[in-house]
Design a protein around this motif. Structure first.
Motif, PDB file in Angstrom:
ATOM      1  N   ASN A   1      30.783  15.687  -4.319  1.00  0.00           N
ATOM      2  CA  ASN A   1      31.386  14.825  -5.330  1.00  0.00           C
ATOM      3  C   ASN A   1      30.611  14.808  -6.650  1.00  0.00           C
ATOM      4  N   VAL A   2      29.783  15.826  -6.869  1.00  0.00           N
ATOM      5  CA  VAL A   2      29.065  15.967  -8.136  1.00  0.00           C
ATOM      6  C   VAL A   2      29.465  17.315  -8.724  1.00  0.00           C
ATOM      7  N   PHE A   3      29.966  17.276  -9.962  1.00  0.00           N
ATOM      8  CA  PHE A   3      30.539  18.455 -10.606  1.00  0.00           C
ATOM      9  C   PHE A   3      29.968  18.617 -12.003  1.00  0.00           C
ATOM     10  N   THR A   4      30.296  19.744 -12.640  1.00  0.00           N
ATOM     11  CA  THR A   4      29.909  19.958 -14.034  1.00  0.00           C
ATOM     12  C   THR A   4      30.994  20.721 -14.779  1.00  0.00           C
ATOM     13  N   THR A   5      31.029  20.499 -16.077  1.00  0.00           N
ATOM     14  CA  THR A   5      31.915  21.267 -16.951  1.00  0.00           C
ATOM     15  C   THR A   5      31.154  22.412 -17.619  1.00  0.00           C
ATOM     16  N   GLU A   6      29.868  22.525 -17.313  1.00  0.00           N
ATOM     17  CA  GLU A   6      28.989  23.508 -17.951  1.00  0.00           C
ATOM     18  C   GLU A   6      28.792  24.722 -17.048  1.00  0.00           C
ATOM     19  N   GLY A   7      29.266  25.897 -17.494  1.00  0.00           N
ATOM     20  CA  GLY A   7      29.140  27.120 -16.708  1.00  0.00           C
ATOM     21  C   GLY A   7      27.705  27.471 -16.372  1.00  0.00           C
ATOM     22  N   GLU A   8      26.808  27.298 -17.334  1.00  0.00           N
ATOM     23  CA  GLU A   8      25.395  27.614 -17.117  1.00  0.00           C
ATOM     24  C   GLU A   8      24.772  26.703 -16.055  1.00  0.00           C
ATOM     25  N   LEU A   9      25.093  25.419 -16.111  1.00  0.00           N
ATOM     26  CA  LEU A   9      24.565  24.475 -15.117  1.00  0.00           C
ATOM     27  C   LEU A   9      25.129  24.779 -13.738  1.00  0.00           C
ATOM     28  N   SER A  10      26.400  25.119 -13.681  1.00  0.00           N
ATOM     29  CA  SER A  10      27.020  25.488 -12.413  1.00  0.00           C
ATOM     30  C   SER A  10      26.322  26.706 -11.808  1.00  0.00           C
ATOM     31  N   ALA A  11      26.068  27.712 -12.633  1.00  0.00           N
ATOM     32  CA  ALA A  11      25.422  28.937 -12.144  1.00  0.00           C
ATOM     33  C   ALA A  11      23.993  28.672 -11.694  1.00  0.00           C
ATOM     34  N   GLN A  12      23.262  27.869 -12.436  1.00  0.00           N
ATOM     35  CA  GLN A  12      21.850  27.629 -12.113  1.00  0.00           C
ATOM     36  C   GLN A  12      21.663  26.706 -10.915  1.00  0.00           C
ATOM     37  N   ILE A  13      22.417  25.626 -10.839  1.00  0.00           N
ATOM     38  CA  ILE A  13      22.224  24.604  -9.806  1.00  0.00           C
ATOM     39  C   ILE A  13      23.153  24.802  -8.617  1.00  0.00           C
ATOM     40  N   GLY A  14      24.343  25.325  -8.876  1.00  0.00           N
ATOM     41  CA  GLY A  14      25.328  25.475  -7.810  1.00  0.00           C
ATOM     42  C   GLY A  14      26.330  24.341  -7.747  1.00  0.00           C
ATOM     43  N   LEU A  15      26.354  23.487  -8.774  1.00  0.00           N
ATOM     44  CA  LEU A  15      27.368  22.443  -8.828  1.00  0.00           C
ATOM     45  C   LEU A  15      28.717  23.090  -9.104  1.00  0.00           C
ATOM     46  N   PRO A  16      29.782  22.604  -8.469  1.00  0.00           N
ATOM     47  CA  PRO A  16      31.104  23.172  -8.740  1.00  0.00           C
ATOM     48  C   PRO A  16      31.493  23.006 -10.212  1.00  0.00           C
ATOM     49  N   LEU A  17      32.039  24.067 -10.784  1.00  0.00           N
ATOM     50  CA  LEU A  17      32.500  24.054 -12.165  1.00  0.00           C
ATOM     51  C   LEU A  17      33.931  23.525 -12.202  1.00  0.00           C
ATOM     52  N   VAL A  18      34.170  22.518 -13.014  1.00  0.00           N
ATOM     53  CA  VAL A  18      35.500  21.927 -13.123  1.00  0.00           C
ATOM     54  C   VAL A  18      35.922  21.863 -14.584  1.00  0.00           C
ATOM     55  N   ARG A  19      37.217  21.905 -14.796  1.00  0.00           N
ATOM     56  CA  ARG A  19      37.769  21.813 -16.157  1.00  0.00           C
ATOM     57  C   ARG A  19      38.646  20.583 -16.345  1.00  0.00           C
ATOM     58  N   ASN A  20      39.148  20.013 -15.235  1.00  0.00           N
ATOM     59  CA  ASN A  20      40.033  18.859 -15.340  1.00  0.00           C
ATOM     60  C   ASN A  20      40.040  18.105 -14.010  1.00  0.00           C
ATOM     61  N   ARG A  21      40.798  17.033 -13.981  1.00  0.00           N
ATOM     62  CA  ARG A  21      40.870  16.174 -12.787  1.00  0.00           C
ATOM     63  C   ARG A  21      41.408  16.939 -11.573  1.00  0.00           C
ATOM     64  N   ASP A  22      42.378  17.827 -11.801  1.00  0.00           N
ATOM     65  CA  ASP A  22      42.926  18.608 -10.692  1.00  0.00           C
ATOM     66  C   ASP A  22      41.843  19.458 -10.032  1.00  0.00           C
ATOM     67  N   ASP A  23      40.960  20.048 -10.844  1.00  0.00           N
ATOM     68  CA  ASP A  23      39.850  20.834 -10.294  1.00  0.00           C
ATOM     69  C   ASP A  23      38.958  19.964  -9.412  1.00  0.00           C
ATOM     70  N   ILE A  24      38.691  18.752  -9.866  1.00  0.00           N
ATOM     71  CA  ILE A  24      37.837  17.840  -9.099  1.00  0.00           C
ATOM     72  C   ILE A  24      38.506  17.497  -7.774  1.00  0.00           C
ATOM     73  N   GLU A  25      39.788  17.170  -7.809  1.00  0.00           N
ATOM     74  CA  GLU A  25      40.494  16.802  -6.581  1.00  0.00           C
ATOM     75  C   GLU A  25      40.560  17.967  -5.597  1.00  0.00           C
ATOM     76  N   LYS A  26      40.633  19.195  -6.096  1.00  0.00           N
ATOM     77  CA  LYS A  26      40.637  20.370  -5.213  1.00  0.00           C
ATOM     78  C   LYS A  26      39.324  20.472  -4.441  1.00  0.00           C
ATOM     79  N   HIS A  27      38.234  20.057  -5.069  1.00  0.00           N
ATOM     80  CA  HIS A  27      36.917  20.133  -4.424  1.00  0.00           C
ATOM     81  C   HIS A  27      36.648  18.972  -3.474  1.00  0.00           C
ATOM     82  N   MET A  28      37.321  17.862  -3.698  1.00  0.00           N
ATOM     83  CA  MET A  28      37.075  16.666  -2.889  1.00  0.00           C
ATOM     84  C   MET A  28      38.056  16.604  -1.730  1.00  0.00           C
ATOM     85  N   ALA A  29      37.678  15.895  -0.687  1.00  0.00           N
ATOM     86  CA  ALA A  29      38.506  15.788   0.508  1.00  0.00           C
ATOM     87  C   ALA A  29      39.758  14.957   0.275  1.00  0.00           C
ATOM     88  N   SER A  30      39.691  13.968  -0.636  1.00  0.00           N
ATOM     89  CA  SER A  30      40.848  13.115  -0.876  1.00  0.00           C
ATOM     90  C   SER A  30      41.009  12.888  -2.381  1.00  0.00           C
TER      91      SER A  30
END
Length: 131
Positions: free
Chosen positions: A95-124
């Motif tokens: 349930n922790v995401f980022t909009t930053e491609g560099e941060l996603s690549a370095q840390i491994g946080l899922p990269l999201v662009r909108n609410r739909d992206d977040i919901e796809k990653h979450m169970a509900s």
């Protein structure tokens, strides 16, 4: 537009702040980083999760860029190791995401662009209480 209501504000002590970071992330082992504490941004992520936020999305955040974008004096950012460690601990929560491609690549946080992206990653789906 979602609205947030609060009953009161209070300041957390340094010990309370660190206890929240530890409760949410497992804390920092001795010897990680120069200061041994996370930045206010990462502490805020931990606080939001501690208070029950369904998810947190980091935007405009980096663990590779030196300094602060708002600081024209070139002040160094000294807690990169601490932030990197805690964010790495948080990446598997789902349930922790980022909009930053560099941060996603370095840390491994899922990269999201909108609410739909977040919901796809979450169970509900995310529900936002509105008044």
């Amino acid at each position: 537009m979602p609205q947030v209501q609060y009953k009161s504000l209070m300041r957390a002590t340094k010990d309370e702040r660190e206890a929240i970071v530890t409760a949410v992330s497992g804390g920092l082992p001795p010897g990680v980083g120069e200061l041994g504490k996370v930045t206010n941004g990462v502490a805020a992520v931990c606080y939001a999760l501690f208070m029950g936020a369904p998810s947190v999305t980091l935007a405009g955040f980096s663990v590779t860029k030196m300094g602060h974008s708002y600081n024209d004096k070139g002040k160094l950012r000294r807690q990169i190791a601490e932030d990197t460690f805690v964010l790495t601990q948080l990446r598997n929560r789902g349930n922790v995401f980022t909009t930053e491609g560099e941060l996603s690549a370095q840390i491994g946080l899922p990269l999201v662009r909108n609410r739909d992206d977040i919901e796809k990653h979450m169970a509900s789906p995310i529900s936002v209480a509105r008044s």
